[in-house]
Enzyme design. Structure first.
Site, PDB file in Angstrom:
ATOM      1  N   GLU A  63       8.807   3.700  -5.184  1.00 15.58           N
ATOM      2  CA  GLU A  63       8.849   3.555  -6.502  1.00 15.58           C
ATOM      3  C   GLU A  63       9.936   4.681  -7.085  1.00 15.58           C
ATOM      4  O   GLU A  63      10.243   5.691  -6.548  1.00 15.58           O
ATOM      5  CB  GLU A  63       7.397   3.571  -7.318  1.00 15.58           C
ATOM      6  CG  GLU A  63       6.579   2.491  -6.991  1.00 15.58           C
ATOM      7  CD  GLU A  63       5.197   2.924  -7.323  1.00 15.58           C
ATOM      8  OE1 GLU A  63       4.748   3.871  -7.907  1.00 15.58           O
ATOM      9  OE2 GLU A  63       4.327   1.876  -7.410  1.00 15.58           O
ATOM     10  N   GLU A  74       8.194  -5.053   1.809  1.00 19.85           N
ATOM     11  CA  GLU A  74       8.672  -5.957   2.744  1.00 19.85           C
ATOM     12  C   GLU A  74      10.505  -5.942   2.750  1.00 19.85           C
ATOM     13  O   GLU A  74      10.847  -6.193   3.956  1.00 19.85           O
ATOM     14  CB  GLU A  74       8.426  -7.520   2.292  1.00 19.85           C
ATOM     15  CG  GLU A  74       6.958  -7.513   2.027  1.00 19.85           C
ATOM     16  CD  GLU A  74       6.167  -7.408   0.834  1.00 19.85           C
ATOM     17  OE1 GLU A  74       6.758  -6.161   0.457  1.00 19.85           O
ATOM     18  OE2 GLU A  74       5.487  -8.082   0.327  1.00 19.85           O
TER      19      GLU A  74
END
Length: 160
Positions: A63, A74
């Site tokens: 983040e 992913e």
């Protein structure tokens, strides 16, 4: 006007019912949640993928205060694999997540952007990518990302 039915098949099992290599891939995804930087959401996602040659590559969500600058687990795993071993197709990807309460009971699914990137890998190598979505209550085993997005957009759609 007609109605079109779209059917998908998703298996649900316990982790110990899977083959050993799938269990190990899930364990790698769970461990990868520790590499997550989730300062804002406290939602830690780990991904582990297996390449055609058997190599395992992990990723974790990252983040950033400028929210669009982050990256999902992913895609971090897929892009790392493609950057280093572009000749290797992805055979399977496992995904796990945890929050402040620990590992999620229900399997977490990839976001739309990640689904599109997995689809691109299937299209690029002309083979499905198996998806293992882990939750402590069980594992969803999905044969192809097309089962998560049956009306999909790939390269051939642009060529008319």
């Amino acid at each position: 006007m007609k109605t079109i039915d779209i059917n998908i098949r998703i298996q649900f099992c316990q982790k110990d019912e899977l083959q050993q290599e799938d269990q190990e891939l899930i364990d790698c995804a769970i461990k990868a949640t520790n590499n997550s930087y989730a300062r804002y959401s406290n939602f830690h996602v780990g991904a582990a993928l297996r390449l055609e040659d058997g190599r395992v590559v992990i990723g974790a969500n990252q983040e950033n205060a400028a929210f669009p600058s982050g990256l999902c687990a992913e895609r971090s795993a897929i892009f790392a694999a493609q950057s280093q071993w572009p000749e290797q197709a992805i055979t399977t990807i496992a995904i796990a997540a945890r929050n402040a309460g620990g590992l999620l009971r229900e399997p977490v699914t990839p976001c739309g952007s990640c689904r599109q990137v997995i689809l691109e890998m299937e299209d690029r190598y002309q083979r499905p990518v198996r998806i293992l979505l882990y939750g402590t209550d069980g594992v969803y085993v999905i044969g192809s990302v097309k089962d998560l997005m049956p009306l999909c957009f790939v390269d051939k759609n642009m060529k008319g």
